[in-house]
Scaffold this active site. Structure first.
Site, PDB file in Angstrom:
ATOM      1  N   LYS A  97      -1.010 -10.808  -0.016  1.00  0.00           N
ATOM      2  CA  LYS A  97      -2.182 -11.027  -0.863  1.00  0.00           C
ATOM      3  C   LYS A  97      -2.120 -10.290  -2.201  1.00  0.00           C
ATOM      4  O   LYS A  97      -2.693 -10.750  -3.188  1.00  0.00           O
ATOM      5  CB  LYS A  97      -3.459 -10.627  -0.123  1.00  0.00           C
ATOM      6  CG  LYS A  97      -3.838 -11.572   1.006  1.00  0.00           C
ATOM      7  CD  LYS A  97      -5.196 -11.197   1.582  1.00  0.00           C
ATOM      8  CE  LYS A  97      -5.614 -12.149   2.670  1.00  0.00           C
ATOM      9  NZ  LYS A  97      -6.985 -11.848   3.167  1.00  0.00           N
ATOM     10  N   ASP A 152     -12.448 -14.506  -0.011  1.00  0.00           N
ATOM     11  CA  ASP A 152     -12.894 -13.684   1.125  1.00  0.00           C
ATOM     12  C   ASP A 152     -14.289 -13.107   0.900  1.00  0.00           C
ATOM     13  O   ASP A 152     -15.154 -13.183   1.771  1.00  0.00           O
ATOM     14  CB  ASP A 152     -11.908 -12.541   1.382  1.00  0.00           C
ATOM     15  CG  ASP A 152     -10.645 -12.997   2.089  1.00  0.00           C
ATOM     16  OD1 ASP A 152     -10.699 -14.022   2.794  1.00  0.00           O
ATOM     17  OD2 ASP A 152      -9.610 -12.324   1.939  1.00  0.00           O
TER      18      ASP A 152
END
Length: 282
Positions: free
Chosen positions: A70, A106
């Protein structure tokens, strides 16, 4: 069936074998009659640059990015959204005619699900954030834009917690405490959020919060979704608190990514039911 006109979406990470994302998205593509297909690729750290080059070469429409890529994937992208830059991580990529654009869904996914499932009004609330990793950064940064009173961070690595405190402090007051201090702050807290892996299968009996610290005034939120009912969620339920499981965040980060890839809003209820069925089977 995949054909020459099929738009491919991929998940890259290591490992990816246990991910429920392919099934969740493919069910939704089929329900909407979209000629898309979601597939997972196990990509090791040393293969990341080659994988991203391959995404362009194969004209894959979009990506989800999971652990451990990420952060490192950001160096290989053409554009990064302001929120992903602030969070310092990307979990969703859109291939816009050969231009790879990175996003982080997220935090927004978490907040959408929290509000929908609990009805909470975030303004003026005190949040206890357990953890200071990637998920905590995404959730903390997004929450910090909702007029909270304060975010209190607890993390085993105090320096990492202070780093997150500095990041969040640009938007709202934040502080760092140790695990041993939680019981002294807990009565001032409105929302308790676990962003760590504590309580995740197979260590399902673990929790950072003792049941006797919880009251019916708390909202208890745990981003762990396997099991759906973690020890923290169970303790919160037994004490009469509002509870929010990690399934909501998983589904809604997927909803937002789906919107970015297709321009269409999927039905989160179908996506939720798909994942619940998979978790029940497994």
């Amino acid at each position: 069936m995949i054909n020459s006109e099929t738009q491919l979406i991929a998940l890259i990470g290591h490992p990816v074998i246990h991910s429920k994302s392919p099934q969740m998205h493919n069910v939704m593509f089929e329900k909407l009659g979209l000629n898309y297909r979601y597939i997972a690729f196990d990509v090791k750290k040393e293969q990341l640059e080659q994988a991203i080059t391959g995404i362009k070469a194969l004209n894959i429409r979009g990506l989800n990015v999971t652990i451990p890529h990420k952060v490192n994937v950001m160096r290989y992208l053409d554009e990064i959204s302001s929120e992903a830059k602030e969070i310092g991580a990307v979990n969703t990529i859109v291939n816009q005619n050969g231009i790879l654009i990175g996003y982080n869904t997220d935090g927004e996914g978490y907040v959408r699900s929290l509000i929908e499932e609990t009805g909470v009004k975030l303004a003026g609330k005190m949040v206890l954030l357990l953890g200071a990793g990637g998920a905590a950064r995404a959730i903390g940064v997004t929450l910090s834009k909702h007029s909270l009173k304060e975010i209190v961070i607890v993390n085993r690595d105090i320096e990492k917690a202070k780093e997150l405190q500095r990041k969040l402090g640009k938007n709202i007051p934040s502080s760092v405490i140790t695990t041993s201090q939680i019981k002294y702050f807990i009565d001032k807290i409105d929302i308790i959020i676990n962003t760590t892996s504590v309580g995740m299968y197979p260590n399902t009996g673990e929790s950072l919060i003792k049941q006797e610290w919880i009251s019916s005034n708390h909202i208890i939120s745990d981003i762990v979704y396997n099991p759906i009912v973690t020890q923290l969620i169970l303790d919160g339920h037994q004490k009469g608190a509002k509870i929010h499981s990690g399934l909501g965040m998983f589904v809604y980060q997927g909803v937002i990514a789906f919107e970015k890839w297709t321009g269409i809003t999927p039905d989160p209820r179908i996506m939720r039911e798909t994942v619940l069925d998979l978790l029940t089977i497994n």
